[in-house]
Motif scaffolding. Structure first.
Motif, mmCIF file in Angstrom:
data_model
loop_
_atom_site.group_PDB
_atom_site.id
_atom_site.type_symbol
_atom_site.label_atom_id
_atom_site.label_comp_id
_atom_site.label_asym_id
_atom_site.label_seq_id
_atom_site.Cartn_x
_atom_site.Cartn_y
_atom_site.Cartn_z
ATOM 1 N N LYS A 73 -4.138 -7.104 -11.596
ATOM 2 C CA LYS A 73 -3.459 -8.088 -12.373
ATOM 3 C C LYS A 73 -3.000 -9.238 -11.334
ATOM 4 O O LYS A 73 -3.024 -10.369 -11.613
ATOM 5 N N LYS A 127 0.699 -1.188 -0.077
ATOM 6 C CA LYS A 127 0.189 -0.056 -0.058
ATOM 7 C C LYS A 127 0.793 1.159 -0.037
ATOM 8 O O LYS A 127 1.994 1.232 0.745
ATOM 9 N N PRO A 128 0.628 2.259 -0.934
ATOM 10 C CA PRO A 128 -0.457 2.451 -1.520
ATOM 11 C C PRO A 128 -0.397 1.666 -2.831
ATOM 12 O O PRO A 128 0.997 1.686 -3.336
ATOM 13 N N PHE A 129 -1.291 1.077 -3.607
ATOM 14 C CA PHE A 129 -1.057 0.331 -4.730
ATOM 15 C C PHE A 129 -1.612 0.745 -6.037
ATOM 16 O O PHE A 129 -2.648 1.587 -5.745
ATOM 17 N N GLU A 130 -1.198 0.427 -7.221
ATOM 18 C CA GLU A 130 -1.658 0.837 -8.464
ATOM 19 C C GLU A 130 -2.870 -0.038 -8.905
ATOM 20 O O GLU A 130 -2.762 -1.101 -8.411
ATOM 21 N N LEU A 131 -3.819 0.384 -9.059
ATOM 22 C CA LEU A 131 -5.332 -0.226 -9.422
ATOM 23 C C LEU A 131 -5.056 -1.461 -10.373
ATOM 24 O O LEU A 131 -5.375 -2.453 -9.912
ATOM 25 N N ASN A 132 -4.366 -1.073 -11.520
ATOM 26 C CA ASN A 132 -3.966 -2.092 -12.625
ATOM 27 C C ASN A 132 -3.165 -3.246 -11.868
ATOM 28 O O ASN A 132 -3.275 -4.348 -12.106
ATOM 29 N N ASP A 133 -2.274 -2.759 -11.104
ATOM 30 C CA ASP A 133 -1.392 -3.913 -10.313
ATOM 31 C C ASP A 133 -2.175 -4.947 -9.587
ATOM 32 O O ASP A 133 -2.103 -6.058 -9.625
ATOM 33 N N PHE A 134 -2.854 -4.255 -8.598
ATOM 34 C CA PHE A 134 -3.903 -4.980 -7.798
ATOM 35 C C PHE A 134 -4.561 -5.945 -8.648
ATOM 36 O O PHE A 134 -4.645 -7.077 -8.175
#
Length: 127
Positions: free
Chosen positions: A112, A103-110
């Motif tokens: 994927k 965290k914080p994470f990129e939405l696309n990475d999450f």
């Protein structure tokens, strides 16, 4: 509808955000804020993936992960740690988690990473 994902996160805003992302991907989501209820839900044998915060009140995420990975009936369920802790790689190895998301994470990475583990295809998993 895709697989069921159990989100164990005691920060309501973060838990809700993860649930929305997962539901947008077509997953059924069970969101819980404590490990006691999560243990009971895991016993129902309906969960395909656990997204686990480390800093939970009461029993911590590391302990919960060890419980899942040491239980013969549950150890097949992938566990992804989700935390701002800077030692995530070490903690992942210590408790037996399958992977982690910082965290914080990129939405696309999450998305994927969730798709990678919820698909049930262990051969294609990258840690």
């Amino acid at each position: 509808m895709r697989e069921k994902i159990l989100v164990i996160e005691d920060e309501p805003i973060i838990g809700e955000m993860m649930c929305i992302l997962l539901e947008m991907e077509g997953y059924k989501v069970i969101s819980l804020g404590d490990t006691g209820m999560a243990r009971r839900k895991l016993e129902s044998n309906e969960v395909a993936l656990v997204m686990l915060d480390l800093n939970l009140s009461g029993e911590g995420g590391q302990s919960m992960c060890r419980y899942i990975k040491s239980n013969p009936d549950l150890q097949h369920i992938p566990v992804i740690l989700v935390s701002a802790n800077t030692d995530l790689a070490k903690i992942k190895d210590e408790c037996g988690a399958d992977d982690y998301i910082a965290k914080p994470f990129e939405l696309n990475d999450f998305v994927k990473k969730v798709n990678q583990f919820a698909a049930g295809d262990r051969a294609n998993r990258i840690s």
